[in-house]
Design an enzyme around this catalytic site. Structure first.
Site, PDB file in Angstrom:
ATOM      1  N   ASP A   8     -28.463 -21.672   7.424  1.00 29.17           N
ATOM      2  CA  ASP A   8     -29.219 -20.550   6.867  1.00 29.17           C
ATOM      3  C   ASP A   8     -28.742 -20.351   5.424  1.00 29.17           C
ATOM      4  O   ASP A   8     -27.974 -21.175   4.890  1.00 29.17           O
ATOM      5  CB  ASP A   8     -29.077 -19.289   7.742  1.00 29.17           C
ATOM      6  CG  ASP A   8     -27.696 -18.644   7.650  1.00 29.17           C
ATOM      7  OD1 ASP A   8     -26.795 -19.223   6.990  1.00 29.17           O
ATOM      8  OD2 ASP A   8     -27.510 -17.564   8.226  1.00 29.17           O
ATOM      9  N   CYS A  65     -23.654 -21.474   8.966  1.00 28.99           N
ATOM     10  CA  CYS A  65     -24.144 -20.180   8.478  1.00 28.99           C
ATOM     11  C   CYS A  65     -22.967 -19.469   7.824  1.00 28.99           C
ATOM     12  O   CYS A  65     -21.975 -20.129   7.482  1.00 28.99           O
ATOM     13  CB  CYS A  65     -24.800 -19.366   9.606  1.00 28.99           C
ATOM     14  SG  CYS A  65     -23.736 -18.912  10.982  1.00 28.99           S
ATOM     15  N   THR A  67     -20.751 -17.265   9.020  1.00 28.98           N
ATOM     16  CA  THR A  67     -19.572 -17.306   9.898  1.00 28.98           C
ATOM     17  C   THR A  67     -19.535 -18.515  10.819  1.00 28.98           C
ATOM     18  O   THR A  67     -18.495 -18.815  11.398  1.00 28.98           O
ATOM     19  CB  THR A  67     -19.562 -16.063  10.803  1.00 28.98           C
ATOM     20  OG1 THR A  67     -20.758 -16.079  11.593  1.00 28.98           O
ATOM     21  CG2 THR A  67     -19.498 -14.777   9.986  1.00 28.98           C
ATOM     22  N   HIS A  98     -12.248 -33.280  24.507  1.00 23.53           N
ATOM     23  CA  HIS A  98     -12.318 -32.515  25.762  1.00 23.53           C
ATOM     24  C   HIS A  98     -13.727 -32.081  26.129  1.00 23.53           C
ATOM     25  O   HIS A  98     -14.076 -32.051  27.310  1.00 23.53           O
ATOM     26  CB  HIS A  98     -11.442 -31.268  25.674  1.00 23.53           C
ATOM     27  CG  HIS A  98      -9.978 -31.556  25.616  1.00 23.53           C
ATOM     28  ND1 HIS A  98      -9.023 -30.653  26.015  1.00 23.53           N
ATOM     29  CD2 HIS A  98      -9.289 -32.645  25.194  1.00 23.53           C
ATOM     30  CE1 HIS A  98      -7.809 -31.165  25.858  1.00 23.53           C
ATOM     31  NE2 HIS A  98      -7.950 -32.379  25.341  1.00 23.53           N
ATOM     32  N   HIS A 134     -12.194 -33.847  32.335  1.00 26.84           N
ATOM     33  CA  HIS A 134     -13.158 -33.377  31.329  1.00 26.84           C
ATOM     34  C   HIS A 134     -14.592 -33.619  31.798  1.00 26.84           C
ATOM     35  O   HIS A 134     -15.464 -32.765  31.625  1.00 26.84           O
ATOM     36  CB  HIS A 134     -12.919 -34.087  29.996  1.00 26.84           C
ATOM     37  CG  HIS A 134     -11.552 -33.861  29.441  1.00 26.84           C
ATOM     38  ND1 HIS A 134     -10.984 -32.614  29.344  1.00 26.84           N
ATOM     39  CD2 HIS A 134     -10.628 -34.731  28.973  1.00 26.84           C
ATOM     40  CE1 HIS A 134      -9.779 -32.707  28.828  1.00 26.84           C
ATOM     41  NE2 HIS A 134      -9.530 -33.996  28.595  1.00 26.84           N
TER      42      HIS A 134
HETATM   43  C1  RB5 Z   1     -26.238 -13.937   7.208  1.00 29.08           C
HETATM   44  O1  RB5 Z   1     -25.962 -12.844   6.418  1.00 29.08           O
HETATM   45  C2  RB5 Z   1     -25.185 -14.092   8.303  1.00 29.08           C
HETATM   46  O2  RB5 Z   1     -25.319 -13.063   9.216  1.00 29.08           O
HETATM   47  C3  RB5 Z   1     -25.295 -15.435   8.960  1.00 29.08           C
HETATM   48  O3  RB5 Z   1     -25.148 -16.430   7.998  1.00 29.08           O
HETATM   49  C4  RB5 Z   1     -24.277 -15.739  10.035  1.00 29.08           C
HETATM   50  O4  RB5 Z   1     -22.983 -15.484   9.575  1.00 29.08           O
HETATM   51  C5  RB5 Z   1     -24.538 -15.143  11.342  1.00 29.08           C
HETATM   52  O5  RB5 Z   1     -23.801 -15.377  12.316  1.00 29.08           O
END
Ligand code: RB5
Length: 152
Positions: A8, A65, A67, A98, A134
């Site tokens: 994203d 993304c 996080t 694993h 596993h």
């Molecule tokens: C976008 O602002 C953010 O929420 C997205 O990139 C991600 O971190 C969501 O889990």
């Protein structure tokens, strides 16, 4: 290998760096987007990556993304996907050995490009150990998927 890659807006810059890096390792990359830093919804990019992996059109997938959390949650909704959210070298290796993870998730706001590249390198190089314990555990995950997936 053929690697499907998506992000994203929160992972766009790291995706572009990882694309060049994976290509420099000799792999083919199919980039499903996004194509700039404008705000988009991460499930819209997790899904095409995962579709390619389960269809056999890509050997592995990488989703990024801000996080890595949203991408990993979305990716793991697709039956057959074992997506690992990884921000350290130990986990990059362990999740291949694993869990036989077939999609890697990372967060651009969590790690820098140097560590992300080394994680990708190890994750792409490491084979599944195929140890009996596993394999047994992955079969249990498949049973869970079958129970909760909709079948026509
Ligand atoms: C976008 O602002 C953010 O929420 C997205 O990139 C991600 O971190 C969501 O889990």
């Amino acid at each position: 290998m053929k690697i499907a890659l998506g992000s994203d807006h929160g992972g766009y810059r790291l995706k572009e760096e990882i694309k060049s890096f994976v290509q420099s390792l000799g792999h083919d990359v199919e980039d499903v987007g996004c194509d700039c830093s404008d705000s988009v919804d991460y499930p819209d990019y997790a899904l095409p990556v995962c579709r390619k992996v389960v269809a056999g059109e890509a050997d592995r997938g990488i989703v990024i993304c801000g996080t890595g959390i949203g991408m990993s949650i979305a990716a793991n909704k697709v039956p057959g996907i074992r997506c690992a959210l990884v921000h350290d070298m130990f986990s990059a290796k362990a999740t291949r050995e694993h869990n036989d993870s077939n999609v890697l998730a990372m967060g651009e706001r969590v790690i820098g490009p140097g560590l992300a590249q080394e994680i990708v390198r190890v994750w792409l190089e490491t084979e599944f150990s195929e140890g009996e314990r596993h394999v047994k555990r992955l079969k249990k995950i498949k049973t869970m998927e079958d129970e909760y997936s909709l079948h026509p």
